[in-house]
Design a protein around this motif. Sequence first.
Motif, PDB file in Angstrom:
ATOM      1  N   ASN A 187       0.839  -1.208   0.000  1.00  0.00           N
ATOM      2  CA  ASN A 187       0.000   0.000   0.000  1.00  0.00           C
ATOM      3  C   ASN A 187       0.875   1.260   0.000  1.00  0.00           C
ATOM      4  OD1 ASN A 187      -2.689   0.788  -0.152  1.00  0.00           O
ATOM      5  ND2 ASN A 187      -2.851   1.143   2.050  1.00  0.00           N
ATOM      6  N   ALA A 188       2.174   1.055   0.033  1.00  0.00           N
ATOM      7  CA  ALA A 188       3.193   2.098  -0.146  1.00  0.00           C
ATOM      8  C   ALA A 188       3.363   3.039   1.047  1.00  0.00           C
ATOM      9  CB  ALA A 188       2.953   2.885  -1.433  1.00  0.00           C
ATOM     10  N   ASN A 190       4.909   2.189   4.050  1.00  0.00           N
ATOM     11  CA  ASN A 190       6.168   2.024   4.775  1.00  0.00           C
ATOM     12  C   ASN A 190       7.334   2.714   4.064  1.00  0.00           C
ATOM     13  OD1 ASN A 190       7.151   1.069   7.224  1.00  0.00           O
ATOM     14  ND2 ASN A 190       7.906  -0.843   6.346  1.00  0.00           N
ATOM     15  N   THR A 316       9.928  -7.182   6.652  1.00  0.00           N
ATOM     16  CA  THR A 316       8.746  -6.590   7.278  1.00  0.00           C
ATOM     17  C   THR A 316       7.946  -7.514   8.194  1.00  0.00           C
ATOM     18  OG1 THR A 316       7.777  -7.066   5.139  1.00  0.00           O
ATOM     19  CG2 THR A 316       8.375  -4.772   5.579  1.00  0.00           C
TER      20      THR A 316
HETATM   21  N1  F0G Z   1       5.429  -6.464   4.088  1.00  0.00           N
HETATM   22  C1  F0G Z   1       4.456  -6.968   4.853  1.00  0.00           C
HETATM   23  C2  F0G Z   1       4.762  -8.183   5.648  1.00  0.00           C
HETATM   24  C3  F0G Z   1       3.180  -6.353   4.905  1.00  0.00           C
HETATM   25  O1  F0G Z   1       2.240  -6.857   5.674  1.00  0.00           O
HETATM   26  C4  F0G Z   1       2.951  -5.205   4.113  1.00  0.00           C
HETATM   27  C5  F0G Z   1       1.647  -4.552   4.112  1.00  0.00           C
HETATM   28  C6  F0G Z   1       4.004  -4.716   3.336  1.00  0.00           C
HETATM   29  C7  F0G Z   1       5.225  -5.359   3.346  1.00  0.00           C
HETATM   30  C8  F0G Z   1       3.875  -3.502   2.490  1.00  0.00           C
HETATM   31  O2  F0G Z   1       3.885  -2.345   3.255  1.00  0.00           O
HETATM   32  O3  F0G Z   1       1.691  -1.474   2.545  1.00  0.00           O
HETATM   33  O4  F0G Z   1       3.319  -0.041   3.764  1.00  0.00           O
HETATM   34  O5  F0G Z   1       3.742  -0.734   1.406  1.00  0.00           O
HETATM   35  N2  F0G Z   1       0.610  -5.034   4.677  1.00  0.00           N
HETATM   36  C9  F0G Z   1      -0.658  -4.336   4.809  1.00  0.00           C
HETATM   37  C10 F0G Z   1      -1.619  -5.101   5.709  1.00  0.00           C
HETATM   38  C11 F0G Z   1      -1.243  -3.839   3.557  1.00  0.00           C
HETATM   39  O6  F0G Z   1      -2.831  -4.971   5.576  1.00  0.00           O
HETATM   40  O7  F0G Z   1      -1.144  -5.808   6.586  1.00  0.00           O
HETATM   41  P1  F0G Z   1       3.117  -1.051   2.716  1.00  0.00           P
END
Ligand code: F0G
Length: 354
Positions: A187-188, A190, A316
Amino acid sequence: MWNGIIAKYGDYFGVKEGETVVSLNEGNTPLIPAENIEKMLGGIKLYLKYEGLNTTGSFKDRGMTMAVTKAVQAGSKAIICASTGNTSASAAAYAAKAGLKCFVLIPNNKIALGKLAQAILYGAEIIPVEGNFDDALRMVREIAEEGKVTLVNSVNPYRLIGQRSGAYEVCDQLEGQVDYLSIPVGNAGNISAYWAGFKDYYEAKKIEKLPVMLGFQAEGAAPIVEDRVFDEPETVATAIRIGNPASWDKAVAARDESKGMIDKVTDEEILQAQKLLASKEGVFVEPASAASVAGVIKLSQKGYFEKGKKVVCVLTGNGLKDPSVVAPEKELKVYGVKIEEIKAIIDDCLGSEQ
Ligand code: F0G
């Protein structure tokens, strides 16, 4: 004692002493040198920021402590989010801690079982929908506008403020010497938060230079890379199965201001990187997290990095959340309780390696 990211970095977030804070002592995650993978990459220094060791097993806790702290301070009684899994787990945990009601909308059958198990046990109201993350996010945004529940997706500005702490920690851990920051993009939020965090530290003169930002999307869910909405995003990395990221513009700004790039990696490259992290470094991450390493491997094979540069990959989420993607290479045979047979296996194995 470590008391969470607001206790440590609250000055940057505008949180004053004495304010009510909802924390699960998140943050302070290790930066692990990847000495074995590094050897395969021709001269860079590679570090893994292992966010799977946050309290609910992902980086989301950094943002959620801020979002829920502010929701409680504002008198909110309930929070809501759409999620590919980790946000829902984190929101549910912080809501449990704060005594709030928590509603989570998830794409039906498309979130990892470990994340669902977390949300169930933390006591969230779970609402699976026949749509993808983008559909769910659209609905929760509209619902939150009525004012009964506080939205805690990363469109809530406090989420990204808290997530800046990841960048502060990386700078503190490497004494400001970060040349590249590689991160998965869904979702961009982070990537946008990290960039803002690095800029905070730069303006506060805690670092002398800003790193280059490298974002990686999955090939089947690569809207920013291809500059088009993906109506039906698909990838094994369900956490980043997103076709129309909310922080699209912020991520593009982070990319351009840092002279970096947002590129894509295939599911196969993601799974290979996941395996490499586990088998060479002893670090188990979920598939989405491995996109940051898959991307660095891809770029280093193209000769993108200069020798000696320090590259940090943000990992992440914890691999334990999504064990279903891991299949044994061959079916495991079960043995009797016969020590001679077990010894023979070990001798066989060791012998074949000599
Ligand atoms: N890595 C993991 C493990 C995630 O859960 C997410 C996003 C991302 C990377 C991407 O990060 O969205 O900030 O670009 N997870 C969200 C959720 C969308 O609903 O848990 P991002």
